[in-house]
Each structure stands twice: as structure tokens, then as C-alpha cells.
Design an enzyme around this catalytic site. Structure first.
Site, PDB file in Angstrom:
ATOM      1  CG  HIS A  80      18.852 -14.998  -4.621  1.00 45.19           C
ATOM      2  ND1 HIS A  80      19.442 -16.014  -5.350  1.00 45.19           N
ATOM      3  CD2 HIS A  80      17.527 -15.324  -4.569  1.00 45.19           C
ATOM      4  CE1 HIS A  80      18.520 -16.884  -5.734  1.00 45.19           C
ATOM      5  NE2 HIS A  80      17.352 -16.489  -5.248  1.00 45.19           N
TER       6      HIS A  80
ATOM      7  CG  HIS B 192      14.480 -16.031  -2.840  1.00 48.56           C
ATOM      8  ND1 HIS B 192      14.174 -15.694  -4.141  1.00 48.56           N
ATOM      9  CD2 HIS B 192      13.788 -15.158  -2.052  1.00 48.56           C
ATOM     10  CE1 HIS B 192      13.341 -14.668  -4.152  1.00 48.56           C
ATOM     11  NE2 HIS B 192      13.093 -14.317  -2.903  1.00 48.56           N
TER      12      HIS B 192
ATOM     13  CG  ASP C 254      15.477 -21.811  -3.927  1.00 46.77           C
ATOM     14  OD1 ASP C 254      15.487 -20.666  -3.456  1.00 46.77           O
ATOM     15  OD2 ASP C 254      15.220 -22.043  -5.128  1.00 46.77           O
TER      16      ASP C 254
ATOM     17  CG  HIS D   1      15.193 -13.357  -8.413  1.00 46.10           C
ATOM     18  ND1 HIS D   1      14.220 -13.939  -9.197  1.00 46.10           N
ATOM     19  CD2 HIS D   1      15.264 -14.124  -7.289  1.00 46.10           C
ATOM     20  CE1 HIS D   1      13.739 -14.996  -8.584  1.00 46.10           C
ATOM     21  NE2 HIS D   1      14.357 -15.129  -7.422  1.00 46.10           N
TER      22      HIS D   1
ATOM     23  CG  ASP E 102      16.903 -18.174  -8.744  1.00 47.13           C
ATOM     24  OD1 ASP E 102      17.884 -18.911  -8.889  1.00 47.13           O
ATOM     25  OD2 ASP E 102      15.938 -18.494  -8.047  1.00 47.13           O
TER      26      ASP E 102
END
Length: 301
Positions: free
Chosen positions: A60, A62, A64, A140, A210
Site C-alpha cells: 500500500h 503509506h 513506511d 486498512h 498492514d
């Protein structure tokens, strides 16, 4: 099947921990899964050859989980890479990377292939003669997929002693490994099971990070050999886990138990905790076969 953890901590990189990235070696293929900041440094530290990475899977968008991607692509260029690079990730990954390449005037000297994902159902995204990869739709804050890596069934193994006993010529060996019976010159039909051994059971690996706790993934990861599942929080922060759409160690263990997986690997730890051992302690109350991911750690299954 070999798993090398390059980074497995949540949110931000620190001097001694790295965000999510890992390398899965399966059937002599090397797959990079997620590419958090600092991934290329971790690849060097773990002596993984850059040239062997031809497929990158991004769960995804994000930071990190993908902020290391543009740096890795740039380094591939500086190393005079020739092989095509395939990137599998959410819709938008192509726009983000191409914008950075265009504005920095640093187009790579190899072909970049983007395979953008937006399906909310599990789908096959990569397949060759040895390995199949499909998505695991997760829940998520933004569109997110896990990935299931499955070995394909090998050809049967020759029973050399039996083949020699029946004086079968070498030119028939491949047909035998493909499962065919053999008709001898004297008219006898030798069944394949007398000439071969069963191949090893194909291995499977599921990456799930996540996500909040969701049982919708259970049919996809049913009985996998190894499940990597995020465990951002301990059960004392269950409310925070729900709010941020993450999972606790006990919830990850519950998923492992209900999916009847063989081995659970925990990761994506919040950096609020001083010891990651507490994640295993909690998860082990639900599921017995628990391993802890940590930066630079390698598992062989």
C-alpha cells in the site's frame, strides 16, 4: 524457502530499526516485498544481490512501505542494470514514481513495468513455471493488499534404480518425470509409480501487513506453510489498534489458528515497546508456532 527481514517496524525508521521490507527466496526466485525507507542499505547489509530482484510487490501507499522505492530504482540505474523491473502495487504507484523520475530527470536505463492493482477480490498478479503470486485483500485506512506466494508442484523424481533395472533409455526420462507410464519392447507396461517418487509438497508464504483484524482472508491463507502477519500492538492497545486499523499480537495469532497455518511470523511492531519478545508471549497463548521477525533476521523453511 528463505525469508530475509530487511525491516519490520511500524511508522518511522530509527537508528536501529527499519520500516517494512523483506526478501522472499522461493524456487530460485528473489521477490522484494515492500520497500520502506533504507531498503537498499539493508539489501547491502544482508548481502542480497540487487541484480536478482526483478519483481517488487508493494502492499500500500503509506510511506513506511514504499518510500525506499525511488532510491532503489535510482541505484539500479547507477549500477547499469539491464533487466526489466516489474512493480506490483496499488493504483497510483506509477504516477508517484514517474513524477519523481521526470522532475529529477533521472529516467532509468532499463524497462520499468508497473502492474497497478485496484481489485478488491483476490487475483493472480504474477505467474511463471515455478511460482504463482496472488493478492490478499486487506482492511486498512487505504487500499491495501497482502500477497500469497505459492510454489507450483514439481515434476516427479526419477527412481534411478528402477529405471536402470528396466533398462529404460535416457530419452524417455523426461516423459517419466512428467508422469507417463512406459511401454517396454517386450510389451510390458511399467506404471509410472514404479519408476518415480512423489515430488516434495509445494510450499506457500503469505504476507499480511498492514491490516485490522479480518477473517475475510482466512479462505485465501488456509493452511499456508508460513504466515507473516502484522502485530503492531499488544492487546492492552486493542482500542488503538482498531482506531488505526492495525492488529494486535493476539489477533494475529487468532488468524493463524483459524487459518490452520503451520508457522506464524510476527512483525510491524510499534516502536512504543521496549521488547519485541512480549509480542511472542501474547501470541503464544493462542497459537504455538510463533516466530519474531527482526531486522536482518533470516528464516529458512
Amino acid at each position: 524457502m528463505k525469508l530475509t527481514i530487511l525491516g519490520c517496524y511500524a511508522a518511522t525508521p530509527r537508528t536501529f530499526t527499519n520500516p517494512t521490507s523483506q526478501v522472499l527466496e522461493i524456487k530460485n526466485r528473489l521477490f522484494l516485498i515492500d520497500c520502506g525507507e533504507g531498503t537498499q542499505v539493508q539489501l547491502r547489509k544482508n548481502k542480497i544481490k540487487f541484480s536478482k530482484i526483478n519483481q517488487i510487490f508493494i502492499s500500500h501507499l503509506h510511506g513506511d512501505h514504499f518510500f525506499g522505492l525511488i532510491g532503489l530504482i535510482s541505484t539500479f540505474s547507477l549500477l547499469n542494470r539491464n533487466n526489466d523491473l516489474h512493480i506490483y502495487g496499488p493504483k497510483g504507484i506509477k504516477e508517484i514514481i514517474k513524477l519523481q523520475l521526470r522532475l529529477s530527470n533521472s529516467w532509468p536505463n532499463f524497462e520499468l513495468h508497473f502492474h497497478e492493482l485496484e481489485n478488491t477480490e483476490s487475483e493472480v498478479v504474477y505467474e511463471d513455471d515455478k511460482v504463482l503470486v496472488k493478492t490478499i485483500p486487506l482492511k486498512h485506512r487505504i487500499y491495501t493488499n497482502g500477497f500469497l506466494f505459492q510454489e507450483k508442484l514439481d515434476e516427479r523424481k526419477l527412481n534411478i534404480a528402477a529405471v536402470q533395472e528396466y533398462e529404460i533409455e535416457r530419452c524417455y526420462y523426461q516423459n517419466i518425470k512428467n508422469g507417463k507410464d512406459i511401454l517396454l519392447d517386450d510389451g510390458r507396461l511399467i506404471p509410472n509409480n514404479l519408476l518415480t517418487f512423489n515430488p516434495e509438497k509445494p510450499k506457500s508464504y503469505a504476507f499480511c501487513s498492514d491490516t485490522c483484524y479480518t477473517e475475510t482472508i482466512l479462505p485465501i491463507i488456509d493452511k499456508v506453510d508460513v504466515l507473516y502477519h502484522e502485530s503492531t500492538f499488544l492487546q492492552s492497545e486493542e482500542t488503538l489498534a482498531a482506531k488505526t486499523m492495525h492488529t494486535t499480537a493476539i489477533q494475529a495469532a487468532t488468524i493463524a489458528k483459524r487459518a490452520q497455518v503451520t508457522q506464524l511470523v510476527l512483525g510491524h511492531y510499534s516502536t512504543r515497546y521496549d521488547r519485541i519478545e512480549v509480542f511472542k508471549e501474547e501470541a503464544s497463548t493462542i497459537f504455538s508456532n510463533v516466530l519474531l521477525a527482526d531486522d536482518g533476521k533470516t528464516f529458512e523453511f
